[in-house]
Each structure stands twice: as structure tokens, then as C-alpha cells.
Design a protein around this motif. Structure first.
Motif, mmCIF file in Angstrom:
data_model
loop_
_atom_site.group_PDB
_atom_site.id
_atom_site.type_symbol
_atom_site.label_atom_id
_atom_site.label_comp_id
_atom_site.label_asym_id
_atom_site.label_seq_id
_atom_site.Cartn_x
_atom_site.Cartn_y
_atom_site.Cartn_z
ATOM 1 N N GLU A 68 -113.046 11.640 44.476
ATOM 2 C CA GLU A 68 -112.068 10.584 44.777
ATOM 3 C C GLU A 68 -111.591 9.911 43.490
ATOM 4 N N TYR A 69 -112.520 9.646 42.581
ATOM 5 C CA TYR A 69 -112.164 8.998 41.323
ATOM 6 C C TYR A 69 -111.256 9.903 40.489
ATOM 7 N N ALA A 70 -111.549 11.188 40.506
ATOM 8 C CA ALA A 70 -110.772 12.139 39.711
ATOM 9 C C ALA A 70 -109.333 12.253 40.198
ATOM 10 N N LEU A 89 -120.081 -6.532 37.310
ATOM 11 C CA LEU A 89 -119.273 -5.844 38.318
ATOM 12 C C LEU A 89 -119.155 -6.629 39.623
ATOM 13 N N GLY A 90 -119.873 -7.742 39.710
ATOM 14 C CA GLY A 90 -119.834 -8.544 40.927
ATOM 15 C C GLY A 90 -120.608 -7.947 42.076
ATOM 16 N N LEU A 115 -114.682 4.305 30.006
ATOM 17 C CA LEU A 115 -114.627 5.258 31.114
ATOM 18 C C LEU A 115 -115.886 5.197 31.960
ATOM 19 N N VAL A 116 -117.053 5.209 31.320
ATOM 20 C CA VAL A 116 -118.305 5.175 32.067
ATOM 21 C C VAL A 116 -118.370 3.896 32.900
ATOM 22 N N PHE A 160 -116.263 1.854 40.187
ATOM 23 C CA PHE A 160 -115.725 2.502 41.388
ATOM 24 C C PHE A 160 -116.834 3.082 42.245
ATOM 25 N N ALA A 161 -117.753 3.815 41.603
ATOM 26 C CA ALA A 161 -118.792 4.533 42.347
ATOM 27 C C ALA A 161 -119.754 3.587 43.049
ATOM 28 N N LEU A 162 -120.218 2.556 42.350
ATOM 29 C CA LEU A 162 -121.210 1.661 42.941
ATOM 30 C C LEU A 162 -120.620 0.788 44.044
#
Length: 445
Positions: A69-71, A134-135, A344-345, A351-353
Motif C-alpha cells: 500500500e505504501y509503495a 508519531l502520536g 524515508l524510514v 504509515f505502517a504503525l
């Protein structure tokens, strides 16, 4: 669930020595572990994650979907999963790469003494700071984060799972033997003797993998002295001869004398131990909620399905931990390499978490956060929902699996000696003497 052979322990020890010797040079290029929002542009590239998880498991499946999804919005991005499910082999690879200063952007690790050295050298991103930035800090279950923390409370690993370990039992078999669910750990021997008298195997145990028996070693000290005992044990500030260690050795010996485990338990593997319970041949089985699909759905044999229930870790007289505190692991954690951490990381992790809890909970598993409700499968029994709901009432202190706490050499010797102790081949005094000598030689003081 780490099981390390003697040879693997020697390799790991060599890698650890190399890491210590190269510690200064290894940190020269590291960024500030608390600088979790670095300046710069997000430039897509492939990043790697060194893992120790089942290739077809829920964590990897969820993260592969999220990476795809991120890609879609970041052409050129890719998540390279370097998977080594076999834990001893993984530890060798992880520690060797760390010693060579070649760890990828993301890597799996328990809160071990080795990982603590990496953190002290500034080679892992401060996850407390990252989640706060990241909240997301308030989204995580307290117990899930606590499982990943080092003894000083610092956090350098992100949890991707949350499990509760129960004693599953067959109520019909206990009724047949005229016994009740044990109220205290000291009730186990009498329960086992009563079940044996009726020709019933009291407890199914995967003795071949050794970590399940090591769980039993952790129980009495946790109730008697709290989680601090194993923390002090691994640094040499406590001993097996202390009251908590002696009580554990004597309790394990009493379980052996009462015939609590199946004949030949030391050579029984995971699947066979589970089958003893699910086929109705054993009365009790100690395992986590990762087995819910086998224990609380219609895949469980119809002959035992309606009689299976569970109880949590019993207490003892004078316990210093609460009834709702027991083994509640959040699995092996994911560390973030501070030397390769960049915009980027950070952007991918943000996004992932955020996305992960919903995707993972949809598989029927417990999320490490409280933000996503577990999807209970259509074929679940009522026990499934009850087992899941109990996650909301667990206490903050955790009976840590000792195999994630002790150094590899001490852990390997402990697993070997526990089998001998339960089999009656050595006495509690002999067990204690051997383990204290081993601890003195290997403790990370």
C-alpha cells in the motif's frame, strides 16, 4: 521461545565479544537515537527487515500488505524481508551482523543483554520517543510495551503482537478425577496425583523444545518475588539458592514426583503435546492465545470442544504479584537501526504503525494496541471471545519468559538441568548448585 544449542551459544558469545570489542567504532556513524524526526526529503528506496517470524504468519502477511500500500504512493519503495524463522539460526545471523556493523534498517530482537549493549552504543532508535513523536504512544497496551522494555524501563523495540498464556483444561477429565482448577501453584501436585490415579495424563508438555518447561521455572519466582528476581538473577545480583529460586526448584521437583507430565515428555514435540490435549488424553495444556484457532474454534475435536476451558496463572500464599499478572508476551520486537534511520524510514514507520493494528486484528489476532478490535472468526466457540476480552484486564507486571532474559550459555544449561530435575535424575540441591556455578561464570554483571 528461544532454544539455543551449546554450539549456537558459543557462536553467539563470540559475536557478542566482537560487538563489545568493536563498540566504539560501531557507533561512530550513528545518529542520535532520540532524533526521531530527521530533516530531509523522503526518497523511496528498498529497505530491509531482518526477521525471526513464520513466513506465512499474521505479522509478515500484514506488513507485506502495508508495504505494498505504501509503495503505491511511493514508487521505488520496497520492503525486503530477510526471514529466518528458526530462532537459534536467526540469533547467530543477527549477532554476527551486529558485530560487523551491517544490520539493516529494521531488525527483530528480544530485550536481551546483547540488545541492551546495542542500545547503550546508540545503535537503536529510542522507540518511546518515536511513538510519542508519531502520536501513537497512548494507543499501545501497557503490557505490550512493558514486555519490550529493558530493565531500566527504556524502550527500543516495537511490539507487533500481544498474547496471553493460559492453562487450558478439560473440565470433564478434572471432574472424573474429583479435582478442581488449582487455586494455587502448590495445588498442582495433588491435582496431578488424582488424575494419574484415574489413568489420565495430567499435563501435556512440549519438552523437546525446552522453553515450555522453562515457563514453569518462571512461575513460582514471579509470584514469590516479582519480575525483579530474574532481572537480578541475570546480572548475578540474585542466585538460584535464594528463596525464590529454591522454591521454584522444589516445586518443579514436586511436579516430577507427582507425574504431572506425560511419559517421555522430554522427547515430545509441539504438535504431539498439543494433540495429547486436543484428543482428550491430557487434562491441562499451558499455551498462549496464538493457539486460539486450534483450541477455541470448531477445528477442535467435537468430543472435547464443549469441555475445554482455561484458567490463568494461579497464585501462591504471600504472592507479591496480582492474579491478573502472568505471562502476557508481545513477541519478539522490531528495533530500528539508528545508523540507517532517515526521513524515508520514519515516513514508512508512521504509515505502517498507524495502519498495522486494523490489518493484523482482522486476522483474528490480538493487536498490541487497544485501537483495533479483534475479528472473531465465524467458526469460533464462545471461549474465543472470552479469551480475547481478557486482554483488557491484564496487569502491568509480566512473568517474563526466562529464555529471553538469561544469557545463552546459562539458558541452555538451565533447560538441560530442568529436564533432569523433573525426571528425578538430580535433586533440587544439585540443580541449584549447578545453576549457581553456571550463573557465576556467565552472568552479565
Amino acid at each position: 521461545m528461544t532454544t539455543i544449542t551449546r554450539g549456537a551459544a558459543m557462536i553467539a558469545a563470540a559475536a557478542a565479544t566482537a560487538l563489545i570489542l568493536t563498540g566504539c567504532s560501531g557507533t561512530s556513524g550513528a545518529s542520535d537515537p532520540t532524533d526521531v524526526d530527521p530533516d530531509g526529503e523522503v526518497v523511496p528506496r528498498e529497505i530491509s527487515w531482518l526477521l525471526s517470524r513464520p513466513a506465512d504468519g499474521g505479522v509478515i502477511t500484514a506488513m507485506e500488505q502495508i508495504a505494498d500500500e505504501y509503495a503505491e504512493d511511493h514508487p521505488g519503495f520496497g520492503l525486503n524481508l530477510i526471514t529466518t524463522p528458526d530462532r537459534p539460526s536467526y540469533i547467530q545471523k543477527y549477532e554476527t551482523l551486529a558485530a560487523a556493523n551491517k544490520l539493516p534498517e529494521l531488525f527483530d530482537t528480544d530485550a536481551t543483554p546483547f540488545a541492551r549493549k546495542l542500545a547503550e552504543q546508540g545503535r537503536m532508535v529510542d522507540v518511546d520517543a518515536l511513538l510519542e513523536d508519531l502520536g501513537l504512544a497512548d494507543d499501545y497496551r501497557e503490557a505490550a510495551l512493558n514486555y519490550q522494555r529493558f530493565d531500566d524501563g527504556s524502550l527500543y523495540m516495537v511490539p507487533f503482537e500481544f498474547q496471553l498464556e493460559y492453562f487450558w483444561y478439560n473440565a470433564e477429565l478434572l471432574d472424573r478425577a474429583g479435582v478442581s482448577v488449582p487455586a494455587t501453584l502448590d495445588d498442582f501436585p495433588a491435582m496431578c496425583e488424582a488424575l494419574r490415579a484415574k489413568g489420565i495424563t495430567p499435563i501435556a508438555l512440549d519438552g523437546q523444545d525446552q522453553w515450555p518447561l522453562e515457563r514453569y521455572m518462571a512461575y513460582y519466582p514471579f509470584r514469590l518475588a516479582g519480575p525483579e528476581y530474574v532481572q537480578q538473577l541475570k546480572t548475578g545480583d540474585a542466585s538460584f539458592a535464594d528463596p525464590a529460586g529454591r522454591a521454584a526448584a522444589e516445586w518443579l521437583s514436586s511436579l516430577g514426583r507427582a507425574g504431572c507430565f506425560q511419559e517421555g515428555f522430554s522427547s515430545t514435540g509441539y504438535a504431539d503435546a498439543q494433540a495429547l490435549f486436543t484428543s482428550g488424553k491430557a487434562a491441562v495444556y499451558n499455551i498462549g492465545t496464538w493457539e486460539l484457532s486450534n483450541l477455541a474454534t470448531d477445528s477442535l475435536d467435537e468430543g472435547v470442544r464443549d469441555t475445554v476451558d482455561y484458567f490463568t496463572l494461579p497464585t501462591i500464599d504471600g504472592a507479591v504479584t496480582d492474579d491478573n499478572e502472568y505471562v502476557t508476551p508481545s513477541g519478539i520486537g522490531m528495533a530500528v537501526n539508528s545508523q540507517t534511520y532517515d526521513p524515508l524510514v520514519r515516513d514508512f514507520l508512521a504509515f505502517a504503525l498507524e495502519r498495522y493494528p486494523e490489518v493484523y486484528a482482522a486476522t483474528g489476532a490480538l493487536s498490541p494496541t487497544t485501537t483495533a478490535a479483534t475479528t472473531v472468526p465465524d467458526n469460533a466457540t464462545p471461549l474465543y471471545t472470552r479469551a480475547i476480552e481478557q486482554a483488557d484486564s491484564v496487569g502491568p507486571r509480566i512473568a517474563m519468559p526466562w529464555d529471553t532474559q538469561l544469557d545463552p550459555a546459562t539458558n541452555t544449561r538451565l533447560q538441560q538441568e530442568l529436564t533432569l530435575l523433573v525426571q528425578g535424575d538430580i535433586t533440587p540441591d544439585e540443580f541449584i548448585a549447578t545453576m549457581d556455578a553456571t550463573l557465576a561464570e556467565n552472568a552479565d554483571g
